[in-house]
Motif scaffolding. Sequence first.
Motif, PDB file in Angstrom:
ATOM      1  N   ASP A  17     -84.163-113.313  37.524  1.00 52.99           N
ATOM      2  CA  ASP A  17     -83.508-112.246  38.285  1.00 52.99           C
ATOM      3  C   ASP A  17     -83.590-110.880  37.607  1.00 52.99           C
ATOM      4  OD1 ASP A  17     -82.568-114.865  39.026  1.00 52.99           O
ATOM      5  OD2 ASP A  17     -81.042-113.881  40.246  1.00 52.99           O
ATOM      6  N   SER A  18     -83.770-110.865  36.275  1.00 55.69           N
ATOM      7  CA  SER A  18     -83.683-109.592  35.543  1.00 55.69           C
ATOM      8  C   SER A  18     -84.942-109.337  34.720  1.00 55.69           C
ATOM      9  CB  SER A  18     -82.477-109.619  34.607  1.00 55.69           C
ATOM     10  OG  SER A  18     -82.626-110.666  33.668  1.00 55.69           O
ATOM     11  N   HIS A  29     -84.678-112.838  42.693  1.00 57.66           N
ATOM     12  CA  HIS A  29     -83.656-113.879  42.599  1.00 57.66           C
ATOM     13  C   HIS A  29     -84.352-115.238  42.681  1.00 57.66           C
ATOM     14  CE1 HIS A  29     -80.134-116.242  42.817  1.00 57.66           C
ATOM     15  NE2 HIS A  29     -80.389-116.654  44.038  1.00 57.66           N
ATOM     16  N   GLY A  30     -84.559-115.825  41.533  1.00 57.90           N
ATOM     17  CA  GLY A  30     -85.254-117.103  41.479  1.00 57.90           C
ATOM     18  C   GLY A  30     -85.662-117.393  40.063  1.00 57.90           C
ATOM     19  N   ILE A  31     -86.315-118.520  39.902  1.00 55.10           N
ATOM     20  CA  ILE A  31     -86.736-118.899  38.557  1.00 55.10           C
ATOM     21  C   ILE A  31     -88.099-119.568  38.619  1.00 55.10           C
ATOM     22  CG2 ILE A  31     -85.977-121.260  38.023  1.00 55.10           C
ATOM     23  CD1 ILE A  31     -84.182-119.922  35.830  1.00 55.10           C
ATOM     24  N   SER A  32     -88.901-119.331  37.608  1.00 57.67           N
ATOM     25  CA  SER A  32     -90.195-119.997  37.461  1.00 57.67           C
ATOM     26  C   SER A  32     -90.629-119.895  36.008  1.00 57.67           C
ATOM     27  CB  SER A  32     -91.244-119.348  38.369  1.00 57.67           C
ATOM     28  OG  SER A  32     -92.518-119.922  38.159  1.00 57.67           O
ATOM     29  N   PHE A  33     -91.102-121.025  35.475  1.00 53.42           N
ATOM     30  CA  PHE A  33     -91.622-121.064  34.109  1.00 53.42           C
ATOM     31  C   PHE A  33     -93.055-121.587  34.138  1.00 53.42           C
ATOM     32  CE2 PHE A  33     -87.035-122.042  33.570  1.00 53.42           C
ATOM     33  CZ  PHE A  33     -86.667-120.986  32.739  1.00 53.42           C
ATOM     34  N   ALA A 258     -80.042-118.723  28.919  1.00 49.01           N
ATOM     35  CA  ALA A 258     -79.642-119.008  30.297  1.00 49.01           C
ATOM     36  C   ALA A 258     -79.551-117.718  31.100  1.00 49.01           C
ATOM     37  CB  ALA A 258     -78.295-119.735  30.313  1.00 49.01           C
ATOM     38  N   GLY A 259     -79.937-117.808  32.357  1.00 46.89           N
ATOM     39  CA  GLY A 259     -79.866-116.663  33.253  1.00 46.89           C
ATOM     40  C   GLY A 259     -79.792-117.134  34.690  1.00 46.89           C
ATOM     41  N   HIS A 260     -80.409-116.366  35.597  1.00 46.70           N
ATOM     42  CA  HIS A 260     -80.459-116.697  37.023  1.00 46.70           C
ATOM     43  C   HIS A 260     -79.043-116.904  37.554  1.00 46.70           C
ATOM     44  CE1 HIS A 260     -81.860-118.164  40.799  1.00 46.70           C
ATOM     45  NE2 HIS A 260     -81.644-119.434  40.559  1.00 46.70           N
ATOM     46  N   CYS A 261     -78.641-118.137  37.842  1.00 48.06           N
ATOM     47  CA  CYS A 261     -77.342-118.422  38.449  1.00 48.06           C
ATOM     48  C   CYS A 261     -76.261-118.717  37.411  1.00 48.06           C
ATOM     49  CB  CYS A 261     -77.498-119.628  39.366  1.00 48.06           C
ATOM     50  SG  CYS A 261     -78.298-121.001  38.512  1.00 48.06           S
ATOM     51  N   THR A 262     -76.509-118.391  36.147  1.00 48.29           N
ATOM     52  CA  THR A 262     -75.528-118.705  35.098  1.00 48.29           C
ATOM     53  C   THR A 262     -74.286-117.831  35.241  1.00 48.29           C
ATOM     54  OG1 THR A 262     -77.305-119.376  33.638  1.00 48.29           O
ATOM     55  CG2 THR A 262     -75.192-118.847  32.588  1.00 48.29           C
TER      56      THR A 262
END
Length: 292
Positions: A17-18, A29-33, A258-262
């Motif tokens: 997200d940031s 707004h999302g996550i990907s590794f 940790a991030g995103h929805c944390t």
Amino acid sequence: MKKHFLNHLRIITVAEDSVTYGSDLWGQHGISFFLEATNESSTQNIIFDVGQNYQALKHNMDVLGINVQKIDAVVLSHSHRDHTTGLVPLLQDVGKTNVPIIAHPDIFHSSFIIEPSLKYAGMRERKDLIGLNEGRFILTSDPLSILPGLSTSGEIPRITDFEDPGLALYMIRNGKLVQDKVFDDMSLVANVRGKGIIILTGCSHAGVVNIVKQALTLFPGAPLEGIVGGFHLVDASRDKINKVIDALTEFHPQWISAGHCTGFEAQMALVEKFGSRFTPLHSGSIFDIQSQ
Ligand SMILES: [Fe+2]
Ligand SMILES: [Fe+2]
């Protein structure tokens, strides 16, 4: 029992997200590794979740020097749109045949919210289009080894009494309206020689403490090295945040990102408890774990 290890794991955050100050990367707004996982015999390039905006994901991969055609397999943490949307154009760019898409069998279930009004929350990508673009589903609730030393978690047993999915979601089962507890929520678990277990989470709807408990069963005796991803504590009470963080300290992780929805409050509480062993997650965060 033969121990399975990776020699090297490199995790590159390609969607979050940031972004940091002055970064050329894009947030969403999302996550990907993107993972490069290497053991003695081979390297596998895995993408774990794909965010919800493929343009932003591709931009970040280009800036970070990641060749999308190197992707060997896709792992999806759960169905939600901020983890799965853009899979079809990604597969088009990967351009290979029979790319494994590893996920829980419930990944296509209808998940929706009712409050404040009815809204679909599940997978938006069409299964037939994924197939036409050479995605081949491997759907299992069991842990699945990707290479020795790297496995999906499988479905996470819900053990703790202080964790919940963090969202009021619903689904239809046998024609009846029931709560959706996001049983499709899975993580990735690596074991790096001489370091220990590294856990990647999507949103941790299963509860991050439950996820750690499950991960530790996959590589018995290995210590917990790190946890990276979303913890979904964004709407949690301070009491729940404290319980989760107290439980995490019992596992003695070397680091947490940790991030995103944390959520900001949980990030602050993690800083208070773990100090410099905690870092907020951003697009472009890189974790390089080398065996010792
Ligand atoms: Fe999410
Ligand atoms: Fe989610």
